[in-house]
Write an enzyme that holds these catalytic residues in place. Structure first.
Site, PDB file in Angstrom:
ATOM      1  N   THR A 189      34.631  20.559 -20.491  1.00  0.00           N
ATOM      2  CA  THR A 189      33.069  20.285 -20.412  1.00  0.00           C
ATOM      3  C   THR A 189      31.529  21.130 -20.474  1.00  0.00           C
ATOM      4  O   THR A 189      32.249  22.282 -19.794  1.00  0.00           O
ATOM      5  CB  THR A 189      32.810  19.122 -19.703  1.00  0.00           C
ATOM      6  OG1 THR A 189      32.464  19.802 -18.553  1.00  0.00           O
ATOM      7  CG2 THR A 189      34.356  18.039 -19.658  1.00  0.00           C
ATOM      8  N   GLU A 334      36.936  14.389 -20.336  1.00  0.00           N
ATOM      9  CA  GLU A 334      38.219  14.208 -19.920  1.00  0.00           C
ATOM     10  C   GLU A 334      38.582  12.479 -19.686  1.00  0.00           C
ATOM     11  O   GLU A 334      39.190  12.522 -18.899  1.00  0.00           O
ATOM     12  CB  GLU A 334      36.899  12.927 -18.249  1.00  0.00           C
ATOM     13  CG  GLU A 334      36.605  14.060 -17.168  1.00  0.00           C
ATOM     14  CD  GLU A 334      34.614  14.373 -17.632  1.00  0.00           C
ATOM     15  OE1 GLU A 334      34.462  14.577 -19.048  1.00  0.00           O
ATOM     16  OE2 GLU A 334      34.282  15.539 -16.971  1.00  0.00           O
ATOM     17  N   LYS A 442      13.904   6.933 -13.416  1.00  0.00           N
ATOM     18  CA  LYS A 442      12.934   5.906 -11.592  1.00  0.00           C
ATOM     19  C   LYS A 442      12.241   5.237 -12.001  1.00  0.00           C
ATOM     20  O   LYS A 442      11.690   6.220 -11.109  1.00  0.00           O
ATOM     21  CB  LYS A 442      14.236   6.760 -11.055  1.00  0.00           C
ATOM     22  CG  LYS A 442      15.606   6.280 -11.208  1.00  0.00           C
ATOM     23  CD  LYS A 442      16.132   7.580 -10.691  1.00  0.00           C
ATOM     24  CE  LYS A 442      17.758   7.799 -11.267  1.00  0.00           C
ATOM     25  NZ  LYS A 442      18.427   8.870 -11.698  1.00  0.00           N
ATOM     26  N   TRP A 447      14.468   0.809 -12.955  1.00  0.00           N
ATOM     27  CA  TRP A 447      15.379   1.723 -13.947  1.00  0.00           C
ATOM     28  C   TRP A 447      14.489   1.428 -15.107  1.00  0.00           C
ATOM     29  O   TRP A 447      14.559   0.057 -15.546  1.00  0.00           O
ATOM     30  CB  TRP A 447      17.196   1.260 -13.476  1.00  0.00           C
ATOM     31  CG  TRP A 447      16.932   2.280 -11.904  1.00  0.00           C
ATOM     32  CD1 TRP A 447      16.284   3.366 -11.806  1.00  0.00           C
ATOM     33  CD2 TRP A 447      18.712   2.116 -12.027  1.00  0.00           C
ATOM     34  NE1 TRP A 447      17.555   3.239 -10.630  1.00  0.00           N
ATOM     35  CE2 TRP A 447      18.740   2.446 -10.878  1.00  0.00           C
ATOM     36  CE3 TRP A 447      19.647   1.673 -12.555  1.00  0.00           C
ATOM     37  CZ2 TRP A 447      20.167   2.844  -9.991  1.00  0.00           C
ATOM     38  CZ3 TRP A 447      21.265   2.003 -12.040  1.00  0.00           C
ATOM     39  CH2 TRP A 447      21.899   2.862 -10.777  1.00  0.00           C
TER      40      TRP A 447
HETATM   41  N1  LIG Z   1      28.511   5.853 -28.069  1.00  0.00           N
HETATM   42  C1  LIG Z   1      28.237   6.195 -26.539  1.00  0.00           C
HETATM   43  N2  LIG Z   1      27.039   5.744 -26.706  1.00  0.00           N
HETATM   44  C2  LIG Z   1      26.270   6.398 -24.981  1.00  0.00           C
HETATM   45  N3  LIG Z   1      26.551   6.972 -24.878  1.00  0.00           N
HETATM   46  C3  LIG Z   1      27.594   8.236 -25.156  1.00  0.00           C
HETATM   47  C4  LIG Z   1      28.345   7.367 -26.176  1.00  0.00           C
HETATM   48  N4  LIG Z   1      29.317   7.650 -26.667  1.00  0.00           N
HETATM   49  C5  LIG Z   1      29.868   9.270 -25.508  1.00  0.00           C
HETATM   50  N5  LIG Z   1      27.908   9.340 -24.700  1.00  0.00           N
HETATM   51  C6  LIG Z   1      27.720  10.276 -23.641  1.00  0.00           C
HETATM   52  O1  LIG Z   1      28.813  10.897 -23.509  1.00  0.00           O
HETATM   53  C7  LIG Z   1      29.222  11.501 -22.171  1.00  0.00           C
HETATM   54  C8  LIG Z   1      30.150  12.584 -22.404  1.00  0.00           C
HETATM   55  O2  LIG Z   1      29.785  13.406 -22.921  1.00  0.00           O
HETATM   56  P1  LIG Z   1      31.741  14.418 -22.987  1.00  0.00           P
HETATM   57  O3  LIG Z   1      32.080  14.173 -22.646  1.00  0.00           O
HETATM   58  O4  LIG Z   1      31.267  14.537 -24.491  1.00  0.00           O
HETATM   59  O5  LIG Z   1      30.980  16.304 -22.677  1.00  0.00           O
HETATM   60  P2  LIG Z   1      28.589  16.161 -23.167  1.00  0.00           P
HETATM   61  O6  LIG Z   1      28.198  15.448 -23.919  1.00  0.00           O
HETATM   62  O7  LIG Z   1      28.530  18.257 -23.485  1.00  0.00           O
HETATM   63  O8  LIG Z   1      28.643  16.269 -21.183  1.00  0.00           O
HETATM   64  P3  LIG Z   1      28.694  17.062 -20.247  1.00  0.00           P
HETATM   65  O9  LIG Z   1      30.010  18.268 -21.044  1.00  0.00           O
HETATM   66  O10 LIG Z   1      27.409  18.114 -19.747  1.00  0.00           O
HETATM   67  O11 LIG Z   1      29.453  16.165 -19.388  1.00  0.00           O
HETATM   68  C9  LIG Z   1      29.551   9.634 -22.084  1.00  0.00           C
HETATM   69  O12 LIG Z   1      29.485  10.157 -20.481  1.00  0.00           O
HETATM   70  C10 LIG Z   1      28.077   9.064 -22.063  1.00  0.00           C
HETATM   71  O13 LIG Z   1      27.387   8.955 -21.091  1.00  0.00           O
END
Ligand SMILES: Nc1ncnc2c1ncn2[C@@H]1O[C@H](COP(=O)(O)OP(=O)(O)OP(=O)(O)O)[C@@H](O)[C@H]1O
Length: 543
Positions: A189, A334, A442, A447
């Site tokens: 990630t 994850e 916040k 929120w």
């Molecule tokens: N359909 C959706 N609507 C809103 N948010 C979403 C959706 N799909 C995914 N997300 C957001 O994307 C997150 C997952 O992101 P991902 O695992 O792809 O890694 P990332 O965006 O690169 O973040 P990081 O690596 O910093 O954890 C989810 O926890 C959620 O916050």
């Protein structure tokens, strides 16, 4: 008493062999990084994956070794997925948009021994190469005659096609009889805080995730489909589509590196793509191309949008203007990644258009295999009443229980994965992501959901993209600031945006200011980079 059924193991190689047996003539079509469009049948691809496994074994790759890829969505990349995992090694996909130091950290942490790359990434790998002491071989995925020489080859690279040709006539690679819990894939990630964290998928988790997402109640992948994963194969294994499409028998259309609206439209039109999947920013580009041409690509019926929340206005435009069914998916690295999919149940099909679009703007219902719940700060479950919000937690056979090689748990005290999202769940199991916990504004103890304000802004004519961030405020701690990219045609101004928002949002949720920028900063996965916006506009309200 135990059941008396066979305990055969779930393995990624069995997907490839199934596709070869049942869908031998189905095709994979690629727009290559070199330009031309290539095509092969699943049977040809399967034979090439066997040859690649032979070649990797000859290069010394053993079970559990990590083999990295930095590559676009292409046929060769799919072959690598199957060959690496099939032979018992671990396919480690890497996002080329990560910062150099992150990539060096990731590759050394994963201890990659062999790396497969597209030619686009030669300069990138040249910069990283001196810092990768464990890396033994780099394989360039291109035609033998296109292999660069001299100054164009700044480090030693083997040629993919030459390696495969050398294995001609060897026959099938004997896929090992792996325990289904063996590691198969690795994806880090992005780690907006601290170092990236590796999520290590197993054969079992990969196969189960692919089977469940292919179901009609989820993404619904059939032999009659032509599927284009625009979501990169370096991002959570392209949401499992290279696996689920070969389970479902769907044609795979791989877009390579050109992901602008016009390039996608042309390839989709030519290959009769029925379903395409990607993050919201990609679909904005395609939407504007469809509007320019006044039509959707030939045969295009459905799109899976996920990774961040698609604006209701965009979902409505796809459906209302072009009759394309938008499915929203929610998940995370994850979670392999799919946790929920938003589709309209028959009991709601009679609802008026706006109500159906509102339902599709939720993140949908858990797919079979995943349990979703919301909890309070002490990990106690909260009611599924559609109003109470809490931390969204998940569990299931394709949900990570830990991170690769580091002692940091993603689990709550009760053993569920803490997703980092705040959500509500209603009586019908529809999940609504209120916000990422870190993106909530916040304001004076209340929120404000950045997603809600963005959604409202995207409904304003002349707004192409909108992002809401919380910025420090002397009285309220934080207040929302909205950053807007105006549309080319009839661009919105501050007054129009504020007047529109005042009509649809309560006063206390209205942003304190509107800032116009030319382009949104995008992160490694194509999502809007709010960390960068927060940094840039931190002093906007305090001076
Ligand atoms: N359909 C959706 N609507 C809103 N948010 C979403 C959706 N799909 C995914 N997300 C957001 O994307 C997150 C997952 O992101 P991902 O695992 O792809 O890694 P990332 O965006 O690169 O973040 P990081 O690596 O910093 O954890 C989810 O926890 C959620 O916050």
């Amino acid at each position: 008493m135990l059941g008396q059924m066979m305990n055969t193991q779930l393995r990624i190689s069995s997907i490839l062999e199934h596709a070869n047996a049942v869908f031998p003539h189905q095709e994979i079509v690629t727009r290559t990084p070199e330009g031309p469009v290539t095509r092969a049948t699943f049977r040809q691809m399967r034979d090439r994956a066997h040859r690649l496994a032979h070649a990797l074994a000859r290069l010394g790759v053993k079970r559990a070794d990590r083999v990295g890829t930095i590559a676009w969505n292409t046929q060769r990349h799919v072959e690598a997925y199957y060959a690496i995992s099939g032979m018992g090694a671990v396919c480690h996909v890497m996002n080329p948009r990560y910062a150099h130091e992150q990539l060096v950290y990731i590759m050394n942490h994963a201890e990659d021994e062999v790396l497969l790359i597209d030619r686009t990434f030669i300069p990138l790998v040249a910069a990283l190469r001196p810092k990768l002491p464990r890396l033994r071989h780099v394989i360039l995925m291109t035609e033998a005659e296109a292999q660069p020489t001299g100054a164009d080859a700044p480090f030693e690279m083997l040629n993919y096609e030459e390696l495969l040709a050398a294995e001609d006539g060897k026959g099938d690679y004997p896929w090992p009889e792996l325990d289904e819990n063996s590691a198969a894939g690795l994806c880090y990630t992005s780690g907006t805080t601290g170092n990236p964290k590796g999520v290590l998928y197993s054969h079992r988790s990969t196969v189960l995730h692919a089977m469940a997402t292919a179901l009609p109640s989820a993404v619904n992948i059939a032999e009659t489909d032509s599927v284009m994963p625009v979501v990169p194969m370096f991002h959570v294994m392209a949401w499992g589509l290279p696996y689920s499409c070969m389970i479902g028998g769907a044609k795979l259309v791989m877009p390579g590196p050109n992901l602008d609206g016009a390039s996608l439209f042309e390839l989709m039109d030519a290959e009769g793509v029925t379903m395409a999947a990607g993050v919201p920013t990609i679909w904005l580009g395609l939407l504007s191309e469809m509007r320019k041409r006044g039509r959707a690509p030939n045969g295009f019926k459905r799109t899976l949008i996920g990774g961040s929340a698609p604006a209701t206005a965009m979902i409505a435009a796809y459906e209302g203007e072009f009759g394309i069914d938008v499915m929203q998916g929610w998940g995370m690295t994850e979670m392999s990644p799919v946790g929920s999919v938003a589709t309209i149940p028959p009991s709601k099909a009679h609802l008026p258009f706006d109500a159906r679009m509102a339902l599709k703007s939720k993140q949908g219902r858990q797919v079979f295999g995943v349990e979703l719940d919301i909890v309070d700060e002490n990990d106690r479950p909260l009611p599924h009443d559609g109003k109470t919000s809490g931390r969204l937690v998940a569990r299931g056979p394709w949900i990570a229980s830990g991170y690769y090689g580091i002692d940091q748990s993603p689990l709550t005290s009760t053993g569920w994965l803490d997703t980092g999202d705040i959500a509500t769940i209603d009586e019908d199991s529809f999940v609504t992501i209120v916000d990422r916990a870190k993106d909530l504004v916040k304001s004076g103890g209340e929120w404000i959901s950045s997603i809600d304000v963005e959604n409202a802004a995207m409904g304003c004519p002349g707004v192409a993209q909108a992002a809401v961030i919380g910025v420090p405020h002397p009285k309220w701690d934080e207040r929302p600031l909205i950053i807007v990219v105006a549309a080319e045609e009839n661009p919105a101004d501050k007054e129009r945006v504020m007047t529109h928002l005042a009509k649809v949002l309560p006063k206390w949720q209205l942003p304190d200011d509107v800032v116009f920028i030319d382009a949104m900063p995008l992160g490694a996965t194509g999502k809007i980079l709010k960390t960068e916006l927060r940094e840039r506009f931190r002093d906007h309200l305090t001076g």
